[in-house]
Design a protein around this motif. Structure first.
Motif, PDB file in Angstrom:
ATOM      1  N   GLU A   1      -2.106  -3.811 -11.605  1.00 12.99           N
ATOM      2  CA  GLU A   1      -2.466  -4.943 -10.755  1.00 12.99           C
ATOM      3  C   GLU A   1      -1.210  -5.587 -10.169  1.00 12.99           C
ATOM      4  O   GLU A   1      -1.172  -5.947  -8.990  1.00 12.99           O
ATOM      5  CB  GLU A   1      -3.256  -5.960 -11.581  1.00 12.99           C
ATOM      6  CG  GLU A   1      -3.831  -7.105 -10.797  1.00 12.99           C
ATOM      7  CD  GLU A   1      -4.640  -8.040 -11.683  1.00 12.99           C
ATOM      8  OE1 GLU A   1      -4.448  -9.268 -11.538  1.00 12.99           O
ATOM      9  OE2 GLU A   1      -5.438  -7.556 -12.493  1.00 12.99           O
TER      10      GLU A   1
ATOM     11  N   SER B   1       0.207  -3.340  -7.467  1.00 10.21           N
ATOM     12  CA  SER B   1      -0.640  -3.426  -6.280  1.00 10.21           C
ATOM     13  C   SER B   1      -0.359  -4.722  -5.516  1.00 10.21           C
ATOM     14  O   SER B   1      -0.219  -4.712  -4.277  1.00 10.21           O
ATOM     15  CB  SER B   1      -2.109  -3.354  -6.694  1.00 10.21           C
ATOM     16  OG  SER B   1      -2.946  -3.582  -5.607  1.00 10.21           O
ATOM     17  N   ALA B   2      -0.282  -5.831  -6.235  1.00 13.84           N
ATOM     18  CA  ALA B   2       0.004  -7.119  -5.599  1.00 13.84           C
ATOM     19  C   ALA B   2       1.389  -7.111  -4.966  1.00 13.84           C
ATOM     20  O   ALA B   2       1.586  -7.623  -3.851  1.00 13.84           O
ATOM     21  CB  ALA B   2      -0.104  -8.244  -6.621  1.00 13.84           C
ATOM     22  N   LYS B   3       2.342  -6.506  -5.635  1.00 10.90           N
ATOM     23  CA  LYS B   3       3.704  -6.429  -5.107  1.00 10.90           C
ATOM     24  C   LYS B   3       3.726  -5.614  -3.821  1.00 10.90           C
ATOM     25  O   LYS B   3       4.380  -5.996  -2.843  1.00 10.90           O
ATOM     26  CB  LYS B   3       4.632  -5.798  -6.150  1.00 10.90           C
ATOM     27  CG  LYS B   3       6.081  -5.765  -5.750  1.00 10.90           C
ATOM     28  CD  LYS B   3       6.940  -5.184  -6.857  1.00 10.90           C
ATOM     29  CE  LYS B   3       8.371  -5.049  -6.404  1.00 10.90           C
ATOM     30  NZ  LYS B   3       9.224  -4.437  -7.414  1.00 10.90           N
ATOM     31  N   LYS B   4       2.977  -4.510  -3.799  1.00  8.08           N
ATOM     32  CA  LYS B   4       2.911  -3.671  -2.597  1.00  8.08           C
ATOM     33  C   LYS B   4       2.252  -4.438  -1.455  1.00  8.08           C
ATOM     34  O   LYS B   4       2.706  -4.384  -0.317  1.00  8.08           O
ATOM     35  CB  LYS B   4       2.142  -2.381  -2.883  1.00  8.08           C
ATOM     36  CG  LYS B   4       2.163  -1.386  -1.741  1.00  8.08           C
ATOM     37  CD  LYS B   4       1.442  -0.119  -2.120  1.00  8.08           C
ATOM     38  CE  LYS B   4       1.482   0.950  -1.070  1.00  8.08           C
ATOM     39  NZ  LYS B   4       1.150   0.572   0.259  1.00  8.08           N
ATOM     40  N   ASP B   5       1.171  -5.184  -1.754  1.00  2.46           N
ATOM     41  CA  ASP B   5       0.503  -5.991  -0.734  1.00  2.46           C
ATOM     42  C   ASP B   5       1.458  -7.026  -0.145  1.00  2.46           C
ATOM     43  O   ASP B   5       1.492  -7.239   1.078  1.00  2.46           O
ATOM     44  CB  ASP B   5      -0.723  -6.693  -1.312  1.00  2.46           C
ATOM     45  CG  ASP B   5      -1.880  -5.744  -1.571  1.00  2.46           C
ATOM     46  OD1 ASP B   5      -1.847  -4.598  -1.039  1.00  2.46           O
ATOM     47  OD2 ASP B   5      -2.803  -6.138  -2.314  1.00  2.46           O
ATOM     48  N   ILE B   6       2.234  -7.665  -1.009  1.00  7.20           N
ATOM     49  CA  ILE B   6       3.201  -8.668  -0.539  1.00  7.20           C
ATOM     50  C   ILE B   6       4.241  -8.017   0.351  1.00  7.20           C
ATOM     51  O   ILE B   6       4.599  -8.556   1.409  1.00  7.20           O
ATOM     52  CB  ILE B   6       3.848  -9.396  -1.736  1.00  7.20           C
ATOM     53  CG1 ILE B   6       2.815 -10.281  -2.428  1.00  7.20           C
ATOM     54  CG2 ILE B   6       5.065 -10.202  -1.309  1.00  7.20           C
ATOM     55  CD1 ILE B   6       3.270 -10.865  -3.745  1.00  7.20           C
ATOM     56  N   GLU B   7       4.740  -6.853  -0.054  1.00  6.59           N
ATOM     57  CA  GLU B   7       5.740  -6.157   0.762  1.00  6.59           C
ATOM     58  C   GLU B   7       5.166  -5.752   2.116  1.00  6.59           C
ATOM     59  O   GLU B   7       5.841  -5.867   3.147  1.00  6.59           O
ATOM     60  CB  GLU B   7       6.272  -4.936   0.010  1.00  6.59           C
ATOM     61  CG  GLU B   7       7.170  -5.285  -1.155  1.00  6.59           C
ATOM     62  CD  GLU B   7       7.576  -4.071  -1.981  1.00  6.59           C
ATOM     63  OE1 GLU B   7       7.177  -2.940  -1.668  1.00  6.59           O
ATOM     64  OE2 GLU B   7       8.305  -4.278  -2.969  1.00  6.59           O
ATOM     65  N   ASP B   8       3.905  -5.298   2.125  1.00  6.03           N
ATOM     66  CA  ASP B   8       3.251  -4.930   3.389  1.00  6.03           C
ATOM     67  C   ASP B   8       3.088  -6.154   4.289  1.00  6.03           C
ATOM     68  O   ASP B   8       3.354  -6.093   5.500  1.00  6.03           O
ATOM     69  CB  ASP B   8       1.884  -4.284   3.127  1.00  6.03           C
ATOM     70  CG  ASP B   8       2.003  -2.899   2.506  1.00  6.03           C
ATOM     71  OD1 ASP B   8       3.098  -2.304   2.558  1.00  6.03           O
ATOM     72  OD2 ASP B   8       0.976  -2.415   1.955  1.00  6.03           O
ATOM     73  N   LYS B   9       2.647  -7.277   3.734  1.00  8.13           N
ATOM     74  CA  LYS B   9       2.485  -8.504   4.516  1.00  8.13           C
ATOM     75  C   LYS B   9       3.824  -9.009   5.031  1.00  8.13           C
ATOM     76  O   LYS B   9       3.925  -9.504   6.149  1.00  8.13           O
ATOM     77  CB  LYS B   9       1.793  -9.578   3.677  1.00  8.13           C
ATOM     78  CG  LYS B   9       0.325  -9.295   3.439  1.00  8.13           C
ATOM     79  CD  LYS B   9      -0.313 -10.353   2.576  1.00  8.13           C
ATOM     80  CE  LYS B   9      -1.780 -10.003   2.322  1.00  8.13           C
ATOM     81  NZ  LYS B   9      -2.431 -10.970   1.435  1.00  8.13           N
ATOM     82  N   LYS B  10       4.862  -8.873   4.207  1.00 10.75           N
ATOM     83  CA  LYS B  10       6.208  -9.291   4.605  1.00 10.75           C
ATOM     84  C   LYS B  10       6.681  -8.444   5.780  1.00 10.75           C
ATOM     85  O   LYS B  10       7.246  -8.967   6.748  1.00 10.75           O
ATOM     86  CB  LYS B  10       7.161  -9.132   3.400  1.00 10.75           C
ATOM     87  CG  LYS B  10       8.561  -9.617   3.628  1.00 10.75           C
ATOM     88  CD  LYS B  10       9.370  -9.453   2.329  1.00 10.75           C
ATOM     89  CE  LYS B  10      10.809  -9.775   2.531  1.00 10.75           C
ATOM     90  NZ  LYS B  10      11.598  -9.563   1.309  1.00 10.75           N
TER      91      LYS B  10
ATOM     92  N   THR C   1       4.772  -6.831   7.959  1.00  3.99           N
ATOM     93  CA  THR C   1       3.956  -7.185   9.128  1.00  3.99           C
ATOM     94  C   THR C   1       4.446  -8.497   9.733  1.00  3.99           C
ATOM     95  O   THR C   1       4.547  -8.621  10.967  1.00  3.99           O
ATOM     96  CB  THR C   1       2.476  -7.311   8.717  1.00  3.99           C
ATOM     97  OG1 THR C   1       2.062  -6.103   8.097  1.00  3.99           O
ATOM     98  CG2 THR C   1       1.589  -7.590   9.903  1.00  3.99           C
TER      99      THR C   1
END
Length: 124
Positions: free
Chosen positions: A101, A104-113, A115
């Motif tokens: 988890e 996954s959250a870290k990857k989501d943050i990196e993707d949002k960063k 973008t």
């Protein structure tokens, strides 16, 4: 003869040293009213129930920080070892899920960063 001469003469006379034999310890008959019991170790990586349960007596060294419990019969010890293994595996699974988890959250943050940086560049 003077007293000093007598003392010197006594010192010069060697008394034979009597050899002594070492004392032999008598075989003590130790009374063990407890008898054998079964120790359950705390579970660890790669351990099986067979690794966790062993027979002991009061004369064996048992490390408290490595021990889950001590039982009078093997079946009770095996039952507790099985429970401890299940609990250990459940905790391990929970930890693995939490780590997944987190990843996954870290990857989501990196993707949002990423973008957000692209949008900022587009605005400039």
């Amino acid at each position: 003869m003077k007293l000093v001469d007598l003392l010197n003469e006594v010192e010069k006379v060697e008394k034979p040293v009597k050899e002594t034999t070492p004392l032999e310890e008598k075989a003590s008959s130790v009374i063990d009213e407890i008898g054998k019991f079964f120790v359950v170790k705390k579970p660890g990586k790669g351990m099986t129930k067979e690794d966790m349960v062993y027979e002991a007596t009061i004369f064996d060294e048992i490390k408290m920080d490595e021990t889950k419990g001590a039982y009078k019969n093997r079946s009770e010890a095996n039952r507790h070892a099985t429970e401890a293994l299940k609990e250990y595996e459940m905790q391990l699974k929970e930890m693995e899920d939490a780590m997944e988890e987190f990843r996954s959250a870290k990857k989501d943050i990196e993707d949002k960063k990423k973008t957000a940086k692209e949008k900022i560049k587009a605005l400039q």
